[in-house]
Structures are given as C-alpha cells and as structure tokens.
Design a protein around this motif. Structure first.
Motif, PDB file in Angstrom:
ATOM      1  N   ASP A 197      48.826  41.327  41.496  1.00 46.18           N
ATOM      2  CA  ASP A 197      47.602  42.135  41.421  1.00 46.18           C
ATOM      3  C   ASP A 197      46.347  41.325  41.753  1.00 46.18           C
ATOM      4  O   ASP A 197      45.294  41.905  42.019  1.00 46.18           O
ATOM      5  CB  ASP A 197      47.477  42.740  40.009  1.00 46.18           C
ATOM      6  N   SER A 257      53.998  41.922  39.133  1.00 44.24           N
ATOM      7  CA  SER A 257      52.815  41.816  38.286  1.00 44.24           C
ATOM      8  C   SER A 257      53.113  42.458  36.944  1.00 44.24           C
ATOM      9  O   SER A 257      53.610  43.590  36.886  1.00 44.24           O
ATOM     10  CB  SER A 257      51.630  42.532  38.946  1.00 44.24           C
ATOM     11  N   THR A 258      52.817  41.726  35.878  1.00 41.82           N
ATOM     12  CA  THR A 258      53.007  42.322  34.551  1.00 41.82           C
ATOM     13  C   THR A 258      51.830  43.239  34.224  1.00 41.82           C
ATOM     14  O   THR A 258      51.908  44.057  33.317  1.00 41.82           O
ATOM     15  CB  THR A 258      53.140  41.246  33.447  1.00 41.82           C
ATOM     16  N   GLN A 259      50.745  43.094  34.993  1.00 45.25           N
ATOM     17  CA  GLN A 259      49.566  43.932  34.778  1.00 45.25           C
ATOM     18  C   GLN A 259      49.779  45.337  35.333  1.00 45.25           C
ATOM     19  O   GLN A 259      49.482  46.319  34.667  1.00 45.25           O
ATOM     20  CB  GLN A 259      48.345  43.311  35.476  1.00 45.25           C
ATOM     21  N   LYS A 298      51.705  37.719  39.352  1.00 44.06           N
ATOM     22  CA  LYS A 298      50.276  38.064  39.441  1.00 44.06           C
ATOM     23  C   LYS A 298      49.911  38.614  40.817  1.00 44.06           C
ATOM     24  O   LYS A 298      48.849  38.288  41.370  1.00 44.06           O
ATOM     25  CB  LYS A 298      49.399  36.842  39.089  1.00 44.06           C
ATOM     26  N   GLY A 345      51.414  28.798  32.601  1.00 47.73           N
ATOM     27  CA  GLY A 345      50.272  29.576  33.075  1.00 47.73           C
ATOM     28  C   GLY A 345      50.592  30.575  34.164  1.00 47.73           C
ATOM     29  O   GLY A 345      49.728  31.337  34.584  1.00 47.73           O
ATOM     30  N   VAL A 346      51.843  30.585  34.645  1.00 50.52           N
ATOM     31  CA  VAL A 346      52.182  31.498  35.746  1.00 50.52           C
ATOM     32  C   VAL A 346      52.557  32.894  35.244  1.00 50.52           C
ATOM     33  O   VAL A 346      52.742  33.813  36.043  1.00 50.52           O
ATOM     34  CB  VAL A 346      53.328  30.944  36.632  1.00 50.52           C
ATOM     35  N   GLY A 347      52.670  33.038  33.917  1.00 52.11           N
ATOM     36  CA  GLY A 347      52.952  34.366  33.362  1.00 52.11           C
ATOM     37  C   GLY A 347      54.384  34.546  32.876  1.00 52.11           C
ATOM     38  O   GLY A 347      54.863  35.675  32.778  1.00 52.11           O
ATOM     39  N   LYS A 348      55.071  33.458  32.532  1.00 46.06           N
ATOM     40  CA  LYS A 348      56.460  33.576  32.073  1.00 46.06           C
ATOM     41  C   LYS A 348      56.538  34.298  30.722  1.00 46.06           C
ATOM     42  O   LYS A 348      57.388  35.162  30.545  1.00 46.06           O
ATOM     43  CB  LYS A 348      57.122  32.196  31.965  1.00 46.06           C
ATOM     44  N   SER A 349      55.646  33.932  29.801  1.00 45.99           N
ATOM     45  CA  SER A 349      55.669  34.603  28.488  1.00 45.99           C
ATOM     46  C   SER A 349      55.352  36.078  28.644  1.00 45.99           C
ATOM     47  O   SER A 349      56.002  36.931  28.023  1.00 45.99           O
ATOM     48  CB  SER A 349      54.661  33.965  27.540  1.00 45.99           C
ATOM     49  N   SER A 350      54.371  36.385  29.482  1.00 48.58           N
ATOM     50  CA  SER A 350      54.013  37.795  29.712  1.00 48.58           C
ATOM     51  C   SER A 350      55.208  38.538  30.299  1.00 48.58           C
ATOM     52  O   SER A 350      55.476  39.688  29.939  1.00 48.58           O
ATOM     53  CB  SER A 350      52.843  37.903  30.683  1.00 48.58           C
TER      54      SER A 350
END
Ligand code: GDP
Ligand code: ZN
Length: 384
Positions: free
Chosen positions: A163, A188-190, A161, A214-219
């Motif tokens: 971003d 950032s995956t964004q 994250k 919640g840290v974005g592992k799935s994303s």
C-alpha cells in the motif's frame, strides 16, 4: 487452554498413546499439540514409527480444537541422547488430561532440521521484505536469499507494505527480482491485498517466517492468526519473557491447519556457507553454469581466467562480498576443527572477534523430583 475440554473430546483410555507436534520448548518442558489418536491401532500396541505422512494417512482426524499438553521427556529418550525440538513429531504416552500434562515417549524421524532457528520438519521459508519503510535493500535481501537457498528449503518471497508504493514501483521490483530468478508476492496487512493467496500457500504446512525487523512480520502473523496476539498477550511470566529472547522459537497453529514459526533475532544472518557452495545459492549463477563452463572446475568466479560467471549482472558484486565472508568462515571453521583447538571464538560488542579458552563442560547434576515438580508448578502458575 481448557484441559477439561480435551478430556471430554477424547475420553481416552489410560493406555492410549497420542501423536502431536512440539510447538515450543522451554527448558525441559515441551508444549505439544496433539492431533490424532494413535490408539486406533490394536489395543496396547504402538503405531509403527514410519514417516509422519504415513502415520497421518493411517490415522483418522481428531477434534477441531486439538488439545495442548505441557510435556516432559521420558528418561529413556534422555539416555538415548534423543533431543526434542520445536517442530518434532512426537508420541505422547498416557496424558494426564486433568493436569494438562504428558510425557514424550518417542520422536519420529525428522524430514529435515533447520539449525538456526532450531526447527524440525520445516516445509518452507516465507521471506518477508518491505517495499518501503524500510526501503528494500538488495544486499540485505541477497544475504537472506542466499542463506535460505543454502538450507535447501522451499522459498517464498513476499514483498510487504504494498500500500505504500505505486503500481509502477511495485512492478519495477517484481521485474528486477525476476531477473535475479525470483517470483515475488506482494501483500499488505493494511489493505488485505495478497493475504488470502498467502494463507492458501501456508495451509497444511510448517512454514518459517524470516526477514529483517520492521518489515511487518508481526502484523502479518496477527492478520493470518487473529488469536496469536491474544494468546501471547495472555501468557505472562517465564514463558512470555522467554518469547523475547533471541533464540526462542515457537510454532503458531494456523486456523486452517499447518503452523507458522516466527524467527525473532534473525535480522542479519551470518553467512554459514563454504566458498564452493556459494555459487549454487544464486539462480543467476546456476543458469550461467548450465549454459557454459569455467576453465577451472573449482572456479570461485572471482579473479580466475576464463570464468563464465564473472560479468555484468546485477548481483555479481553481492556475490563477491559474500564470497569474501564465506572464505573467512571456512578459515575459522578449519581453525576450530583442529583437534587441539582449546580456544573458542567470541565476538565482542564492537564486532571484533577474539579467542578465549574453552570452558570445561559443566557436570550434569540431576535435579531432585521435588525441584522438578516445583519448577513445573511455577511454570503453571505463570500461565494461569
Ligand atoms: P516486524 O518487526 O517485522 O514484526 O514488523 P511489525 O509488524 O512490527 O511492523 C512494523 C511497522 O510496519 C508497524 O508500524 C506496522 O504498523 C507497519 N506495517 C506492517 N504491515 C504494514 C502494511 O502492510 N502497510 C503499512 N503501511 N504498514 C505496515
Ligand atoms: Zn568461474
């Protein structure tokens, strides 16, 4: 998975053996991704059971879309007590290409084995923490870092994250982590920043993704493996439900080769480490002990006199918190190790530990062939 495709690609003889990776384990069934033909060896003979690298080097490449088989384990492996785990390199005998099934005949020697989650042949751990949402918690990060250091596996630290924070904030974290002894990789995956670099580091390896929820592992998984979500979404029934149980783990094939394992239910790892092993899990302590020595060789760097580790460095307080946990873990371990320990430690919902009598192990009852076939058929229906 179109198993018919596999038949066309390989057109194997009935006696062929194949090498593959175990991607997931469900009860007594194993999803195995075949990768290379083992029958390039002289007809009818088995490939030598060397290391997987030796075998890989001696076998030619197969197809671009490796076939996936639902396998059982040969009775002789059961008799030998040879378990099959996710990440194992296995030999599959006489695959049934039409039914998409096979039987695992041998497990190659493991290079290593991660206990929690249970995965064999792990090359590296990718630890993901978010720079924001949730805020980066240094105590929690330390807990993960220590557990990975303790495993002895290669560690890559990723800050997700990117971003959401300013360049200055990001730089501050990078500098701080460098003081701890770690190089962090921001992504950032964004925005897509840092994704290509990470992908290159994953290629060809078996990597385990760790980090709090919640840290974005799935994303990240969905960004790295665009088909992962589709595949998961397409699986219904038993396998899909299994996916969400805390202990379930699977290897996801990366598009450019290699595998990524998610580790659900790995939020706050309990410290499994003896007190005298803890110091080696902190780069700052390793460095201090390189340039100096404590008065006592078994110094735990707590209250002992003339300790070169105790002092004014950022994570020393984290070290002391974890040291107390390691001491408690050792006490519990010793208690359980006594031969007449008939009590089993359980942790209640409140987090309070208590002891219960150990249950006698269940008698192993062999399921009938018919029951096995029914179970397999049900599994298959669920997958269709
Ligand atoms: P997991 O629990 O670690 O698997 O995390 P998720 O992938 O479910 O992501 C948690 C939340 O963070 C979701 O709302 C995502 O949309 C969000 N998220 C993931 N990656 C990024 C990112 O790079 N930037 C931002 N701003 N949000 C992200
Ligand atoms: Zn000391």
């Amino acid at each position: 998975m179109e198993t018919g495709d596999a038949a066309n690609l390989l057109a194997p003889s009935a006696t062929s053996d194949y090498l593959g990776w175990v991607l997931s384990v469900q009860a007594n069934y194993y999803w195995v991704q075949l990768d290379r033909r083992a029958d390039l060896f002289s007809a009818g003979s088995r490939p030598p059971l060397g290391t997987s690298q030796e075998l890989s080097a001696s076998l030619g490449p197969l197809a671009s879309q490796p076939p996936l088989l639902l396998c059982t384990r040969r009775a002789k492996l059961k008799k030998l007590g040879q378990r099959v785990s996710v990440g194992d390199r296995v030999l599959v005998e006489e695959p049934d290409w039409v039914g998409g099934r096979g039987a695992i005949a041998a497990v190659l020697p493991r290079r290593n084995f991660l206990e929690r989650p249970p995965i064999a042949n792990v090359d590296q751990v990718i630890l993901v923490f978010a720079l924001k949402e949730p805020d980066l918690d240094s105590q929690q990060l330390t807990r993960f870092l220590v557990q990975i250091e303790h495993s002895g596996l290669v560690l890559r630290l990723v800050l997700s994250k990117s971003d959401l924070v300013s360049l200055a904030e990001r730089q501050a974290w990078s500098d701080r982590l460098r003081q701890w002894g770690y190089m962090a990789h921001c992504l950032s995956t964004q925005t897509g920043e840092g994704i290509a670099t990470l992908l290159a580091e994953l290629q060809g390896y078996t990597s385990v993704l760790a980090g709090p929820s919640g840290v974005g592992k799935s994303s990240l998984i969905n960004t790295l493996i665009p088909t992962a979500g589709l595949r998961v979404g397409a699986v219904s029934g038993k396998l899909a439900r299994g996916r969400h149980t805390t202990r379930h783990v699977e290897l996801l094939p990366l598009p450019q080769g290699g595998f990524l394992a998610d580790t659900p239910g790995f939020n706050q790892p309990d410290l499994i480490c003896f007190p005298n092993e803890l110091a080696a899990c902190f780069p700052e302590i390793r460095q201090r002990l390189q340039t100096g020595a404590c008065q006592f060789t078994d110094c735990l760097h707590d209250e002992e006199p003339n300790c070169v580790v105790r002092g004014d460095w950022e994570r020393y307080e984290h070290y002391r918190v974890l040291l107390a946990e390691a001491i408690a873990y050792e006490a519990e371990f010793n208690q359980q190790a006594t031969p007449d320990a008939q009590l089993k430690r359980r942790t209640g919902q409140s987090g309070q530990a208590h002891y219960e009598p150990r249950l006698a192990p269940k008698k192993y009852r062999r399921p009938s062939r018919r029951a096995q076939q029914q179970a397999l058929d049900t599994l298959y229906q669920d997958l269709d």
